[in-house]
Design an enzyme around this catalytic site. Sequence first.
Site, PDB file in Angstrom:
ATOM      1  N   THR A   1       0.860  -1.174   0.000  1.00  0.00           N
ATOM      2  CA  THR A   1       0.000   0.000   0.000  1.00  0.00           C
ATOM      3  C   THR A   1       0.902   1.231   0.000  1.00  0.00           C
ATOM      4  O   THR A   1       2.097   1.131   0.253  1.00  0.00           O
ATOM      5  CB  THR A   1      -0.912   0.074   1.240  1.00  0.00           C
ATOM      6  N   GLU A   2       0.286   2.384  -0.236  1.00  0.00           N
ATOM      7  CA  GLU A   2       1.040   3.645  -0.277  1.00  0.00           C
ATOM      8  C   GLU A   2       1.793   3.907   1.020  1.00  0.00           C
ATOM      9  O   GLU A   2       2.811   4.571   1.029  1.00  0.00           O
ATOM     10  CB  GLU A   2       0.072   4.809  -0.472  1.00  0.00           C
ATOM     11  N   GLY A   3       1.249   3.428   2.121  1.00  0.00           N
ATOM     12  CA  GLY A   3       1.876   3.662   3.415  1.00  0.00           C
ATOM     13  C   GLY A   3       3.047   2.740   3.686  1.00  0.00           C
ATOM     14  O   GLY A   3       3.690   2.835   4.722  1.00  0.00           O
TER      15      GLY A   3
END
Lengths: 261, 102
Positions: free
Chosen positions: A49-51
């Site tokens: 994910t982006e995180g």
Amino acid sequence: MDYTRQEMMAIATGREIKDGEMAIFGVGLSMLAGYFAKRNHAPNIRDLTEGGVYGAFPVGGLPWGIECNRISSNAVSFTNAIDALGFLVASGRCDVGIIGAAQVDKYGNVNTTGLWADPANSRYLPPKVRLNGSGGANEIACGCKRFIIMATHEKRRFVEKVDYISSPGYLTGGNARDRYNFPGGGPSVIITSLGILRPDPVTREFILTEYFPFSSVEEIKENTGWNLKVSPEVRVTAEPTPEELENLRAVDVTGALRKKS
Amino acid sequence: MCRKVMPMAAAAELVKDGQMLALGGNALHRTPAAYAHALARLKRFNLKIAGAAPGYASDVLCAAGAVDTVYFGFFGFENEYGLAAGFRKGCQEGRIKAIEGS
């Protein structure tokens, strides 16, 4: 068979992901679609994910965000946005990304920034409606080898030209994107709540290639803000199989996709 | 040794009009909510906020009219909690300048 429109949409998106790929998912529906693919037919995807949550599988239902405990709790690695977007995506290593859209146009450009009364002056005037911004979607659109756009099929969302390009698709069509030397190749498909649109290989305009079993070519054309071209080989999408539904509902245990159809 | 522990109200006093704050967290996760509440009570003006994905804490300050500029990639609450109302209203009324970068 009993399934909702959103479940069909998530399953159709999941089918686009192949085993072994490196894939990055945005918040919400795209995450459910991605982890559905991992459970259903692509156990060896390298998901992130982006995180920076890498190699996870959601526990307890739809994650609330890109760093939510529901995915970070069993992740192989929990690094950060610089590693995920800066290194893995921007370097062109990521095969596929999934993003959402508030507005999308016929060349697959996505707007999640805002809506303006006079879009030509969008940089200088306050928006009529301020949206939440691109987040990591712009990196995904520029960096992934291909990306998938998910959007509810409504006339106000599927427009001739977006008010503002938050995440680039094929820009003005043809080979317009090549000028910018993005590492990524552009949007491969738009999965809507009614059907599937794919780009023409030359003009890069999105055309209708599949419609969902509960929809029709006419309904889709009516709900599109430009004169949507229909592929000569347009066909109905295969219904979700019982296995696919079971695997999707194992990810979506709280039933976020079953609330409304 | 310098002692950093202090009451919340005293910590909020450290921020003056026009300063830039980097608020941590992501949307609804780990944002300094209690600190934002304490700071909002002080009625500061022209604060600038920087964050990757500002959420609740930053929105409280936007709603309180304390913010004039936000530097961000995503500003919202994610999923069904949707858009950040204070930030959105501020932008639409032209009170807040949004510098969106990603």
